[in-house]
Scaffold this active site. Structure first.
Site, PDB file in Angstrom:
ATOM      1  N   TYR A  13       0.936  -1.103  -0.145  1.00  0.00           N
ATOM      2  CA  TYR A  13       0.154  -0.010   0.020  1.00  0.00           C
ATOM      3  C   TYR A  13       0.930   1.153  -0.077  1.00  0.00           C
ATOM      4  O   TYR A  13       1.927   1.163   0.710  1.00  0.00           O
ATOM      5  CB  TYR A  13      -0.879  -0.044   1.333  1.00  0.00           C
ATOM      6  CG  TYR A  13      -2.120   0.707   1.023  1.00  0.00           C
ATOM      7  CD1 TYR A  13      -3.019   0.839   0.071  1.00  0.00           C
ATOM      8  CD2 TYR A  13      -2.293   1.894   1.897  1.00  0.00           C
ATOM      9  CE1 TYR A  13      -4.252   1.630   0.395  1.00  0.00           C
ATOM     10  CE2 TYR A  13      -3.216   2.869   1.899  1.00  0.00           C
ATOM     11  CZ  TYR A  13      -4.498   2.570   0.823  1.00  0.00           C
ATOM     12  OH  TYR A  13      -5.272   3.342   0.717  1.00  0.00           O
ATOM     13  N   ASN A  70     -22.538  -2.042  -6.823  1.00  0.00           N
ATOM     14  CA  ASN A  70     -22.703  -2.683  -5.781  1.00  0.00           C
ATOM     15  C   ASN A  70     -21.736  -2.643  -4.568  1.00  0.00           C
ATOM     16  O   ASN A  70     -21.646  -3.235  -3.690  1.00  0.00           O
ATOM     17  CB  ASN A  70     -23.149  -4.025  -6.072  1.00  0.00           C
ATOM     18  CG  ASN A  70     -22.063  -4.883  -6.686  1.00  0.00           C
ATOM     19  OD1 ASN A  70     -21.599  -4.252  -7.520  1.00  0.00           O
ATOM     20  ND2 ASN A  70     -21.999  -6.025  -6.531  1.00  0.00           N
ATOM     21  N   SER A  71     -20.474  -1.889  -4.774  1.00  0.00           N
ATOM     22  CA  SER A  71     -19.689  -1.875  -3.895  1.00  0.00           C
ATOM     23  C   SER A  71     -19.901  -1.120  -2.807  1.00  0.00           C
ATOM     24  O   SER A  71     -20.916  -0.345  -2.823  1.00  0.00           O
ATOM     25  CB  SER A  71     -18.278  -1.379  -4.509  1.00  0.00           C
ATOM     26  OG  SER A  71     -18.447   0.097  -4.886  1.00  0.00           O
ATOM     27  N   ARG A  75     -21.382  -6.174 -12.592  1.00  0.00           N
ATOM     28  CA  ARG A  75     -20.847  -7.432 -13.457  1.00  0.00           C
ATOM     29  C   ARG A  75     -22.133  -8.126 -13.459  1.00  0.00           C
ATOM     30  O   ARG A  75     -23.112  -8.327 -12.529  1.00  0.00           O
ATOM     31  CB  ARG A  75     -19.898  -8.190 -12.602  1.00  0.00           C
ATOM     32  CG  ARG A  75     -18.323  -7.511 -12.870  1.00  0.00           C
ATOM     33  CD  ARG A  75     -17.448  -8.513 -12.116  1.00  0.00           C
ATOM     34  NE  ARG A  75     -17.702  -8.589 -10.763  1.00  0.00           N
ATOM     35  CZ  ARG A  75     -16.952  -9.416  -9.790  1.00  0.00           C
ATOM     36  NH1 ARG A  75     -16.023 -10.033 -10.303  1.00  0.00           N
ATOM     37  NH2 ARG A  75     -17.121  -9.397  -8.526  1.00  0.00           N
ATOM     38  N   TYR A 126     -11.082   5.881  -8.811  1.00  0.00           N
ATOM     39  CA  TYR A 126     -10.627   5.580  -7.399  1.00  0.00           C
ATOM     40  C   TYR A 126     -10.438   4.303  -7.050  1.00  0.00           C
ATOM     41  O   TYR A 126      -9.945   3.997  -5.928  1.00  0.00           O
ATOM     42  CB  TYR A 126     -11.820   6.205  -6.508  1.00  0.00           C
ATOM     43  CG  TYR A 126     -12.878   5.300  -6.363  1.00  0.00           C
ATOM     44  CD1 TYR A 126     -13.358   4.522  -5.610  1.00  0.00           C
ATOM     45  CD2 TYR A 126     -14.112   5.339  -7.325  1.00  0.00           C
ATOM     46  CE1 TYR A 126     -14.531   3.744  -5.556  1.00  0.00           C
ATOM     47  CE2 TYR A 126     -15.199   4.816  -7.612  1.00  0.00           C
ATOM     48  CZ  TYR A 126     -15.309   4.038  -6.684  1.00  0.00           C
ATOM     49  OH  TYR A 126     -16.512   3.205  -6.428  1.00  0.00           O
ATOM     50  N   PHE A 181      -8.795   9.727  -7.540  1.00  0.00           N
ATOM     51  CA  PHE A 181      -8.972  10.308  -6.366  1.00  0.00           C
ATOM     52  C   PHE A 181      -8.525   9.454  -5.205  1.00  0.00           C
ATOM     53  O   PHE A 181      -8.995   8.172  -5.551  1.00  0.00           O
ATOM     54  CB  PHE A 181     -10.664  10.636  -6.167  1.00  0.00           C
ATOM     55  CG  PHE A 181     -10.966  11.127  -4.841  1.00  0.00           C
ATOM     56  CD1 PHE A 181     -10.742  12.434  -4.541  1.00  0.00           C
ATOM     57  CD2 PHE A 181     -11.518  10.240  -4.018  1.00  0.00           C
ATOM     58  CE1 PHE A 181     -10.897  12.874  -3.069  1.00  0.00           C
ATOM     59  CE2 PHE A 181     -11.952  10.627  -2.632  1.00  0.00           C
ATOM     60  CZ  PHE A 181     -11.734  12.040  -2.459  1.00  0.00           C
ATOM     61  N   TRP A 182      -8.211   9.728  -4.215  1.00  0.00           N
ATOM     62  CA  TRP A 182      -7.683   9.005  -2.977  1.00  0.00           C
ATOM     63  C   TRP A 182      -7.993   9.693  -1.788  1.00  0.00           C
ATOM     64  O   TRP A 182      -7.341  10.625  -1.455  1.00  0.00           O
ATOM     65  CB  TRP A 182      -6.045   8.563  -2.937  1.00  0.00           C
ATOM     66  CG  TRP A 182      -5.688   7.668  -2.090  1.00  0.00           C
ATOM     67  CD1 TRP A 182      -6.378   6.750  -1.478  1.00  0.00           C
ATOM     68  CD2 TRP A 182      -4.440   7.518  -1.733  1.00  0.00           C
ATOM     69  NE1 TRP A 182      -5.278   6.135  -0.643  1.00  0.00           N
ATOM     70  CE2 TRP A 182      -4.243   6.781  -0.796  1.00  0.00           C
ATOM     71  CE3 TRP A 182      -3.145   8.338  -1.969  1.00  0.00           C
ATOM     72  CZ2 TRP A 182      -3.036   6.271  -0.038  1.00  0.00           C
ATOM     73  CZ3 TRP A 182      -1.928   7.975  -1.255  1.00  0.00           C
ATOM     74  CH2 TRP A 182      -2.032   7.055  -0.593  1.00  0.00           C
TER      75      TRP A 182
END
Length: 375
Positions: free
Chosen positions: A81, A190-191, A213, A285, A310-311
């Site tokens: 990360y 759907n996240s 999906r 993102y 974007f973060w």
């Protein structure tokens, strides 16, 4: 006269919470999941108990209430990360980092010089990498971000407010000025972020086209997202078809989407970009497909579409506590009004073996919703 209830270092001694203001440690024993090396979580994580350092005039004690397990937490333990954890000495154990980046805690003591926080305040972390998989922590007041008080906001909502709702909020606010009735298009509908986008958009009078999906139970998912507030739901495998283009045009009535939100990447994400109108903004993102985003020159030349990243961690770093507080106030008000609901979640038991198993599953643990530790 309005009196503040604040536990000072001298009072802590009388209350039996610390031995003495100048002692080498307090009587509060923290339990944490820590790691000294990067690697597979089940291999490198271990349980560690230690006494908090003494409360100083500039520090605070917090007690954690709930913390989720996010994919970024796993990536951080693996060492892949962008933000690296803080390795420190905790109770005689050198060079260890505490896992976890998100969570909600309650302030249980403040030093004499601390004016920005008081006992009983609820806080989240001011920056990523602090370490939230622990029962207690001692730190400077600037390590923590005050949460606004709000009715009807659950502990789960507070514990998960910092990443997904804030990401959705900022992407809808920061890249283009949207007005009621406008359309946005997003994949990963759907996240957790996608569902927050749907709810915020509905609250603000915006329409969403949500790409997901295809799957055997697609009708069930379509119904769930529509019930949540999604305007339309389509599958990524039909984005490139002429029929779908005609269908979307009939939905929008010429009000072409000017904001696209991408957390997938790859071919379908490129197809989604083609639905944006002239001068549209396309914000990436995430990259769940791990495939590159190959942008056709025509979108740049003929539509002047601009592509952005974007973060939310970076946004938090470069904005003030006051700006972060204003955002949290907006979000908690929406939660309080029932316009931004609690995410699906499952409880993770707070013990070493269960934690190791849960964190190993953290990259793909969305089937039962967010995994959350309740302390």
């Amino acid at each position: 006269m309005l009196l503040r209830t604040i536990i000072r270092p001298q009072q802590l001694t009388r209350l039996g919470l610390v031995r003495a203001y100048s002692s080498s440690s307090s009587d509060i024993v923290a339990k944490a999941m820590v790691f000294s090396n990067y690697g597979q979580p089940s291999d490198v994580l271990r349980w560690h108990s230690y006494r908090l350092p003494p409360l100083t005039s500039d520090s605070v004690y917090v007690k954690f209430l709930a913390s989720p397990i996010n994919p970024a937490d796993v990536n951080m333990i693996q060492g892949v990360y962008p933000i690296k954890p803080t390795f420190q000495t905790l109770g005689g154990m050198n060079d260890v980092a505490v896992g976890g980046n998100e969570g909600v805690a309650e302030v249980i003591a403040v030093g004499d010089n601390v004016s920005s926080l008081k006992v009983g305040d609820e806080v989240v972390m001011a920056k990523s990498g602090y370490g939230t998989w622990r029962t207690h922590a001692a730190g400077l007041a600037t390590d923590f971000q005050l949460l606004p008080s709000a009715d009807n906001v659950s502990l789960i909502q507070k514990a998960t407010i910092s990443v997904n709702p804030c990401t959705a909020y900022r992407m809808l606010k920061d890249f283009i000025q949207l007005k009621q009735g406008d359309y946005i298009i997003q994949n990963g509908g759907n996240s957790a972020v996608g569902q927050a986008v749907i709810q915020l958009a509905k609250a603000w009078g915006l329409n969403t086209i949500n790409v997901v999906r295809n799957r055997p139970d697609i009708d069930k998912l379509r119904d769930e997202l529509t019930e949540l507030g999604g305007t339309h739901v389509i599958t990524d495998d039909v984005l490139g078809s002429h029929e779908t283009r005609k269908l979307v045009k009939s939905w929008t009535g010429g009000n072409t989407p000017l904001l696209g939100l991408n957390c997938v990447g790859g071919k379908s994400a490129v197809e989604m970009a083609k639905y944006l109108g002239i001068n549209g903004k396309y914000v990436t993102y995430g990259a769940m497909s791990k495939s590159p985003l190959s942008i056709p020159a025509s979108l740049l030349i003929f539509k002047n579409i601009s592509f952005h990243g974007f973060w939310v961690s970076k946004w938090g770093e470069i904005h003030s506590p006051e700006e972060r507080y204003a955002m949290f106030k907006d979000i908690t008000q929406l939660m309080s009004q029932g316009q931004l609901g609690e995410p699906k979640w499952s409880q993770v038991q707070w013990d070493e073996q269960t934690m190791k198993q849960a964190v190993d599953q953290g990259i793909s643990g969305f089937a039962t919703g967010k995994q959350i530790i309740l302390f």
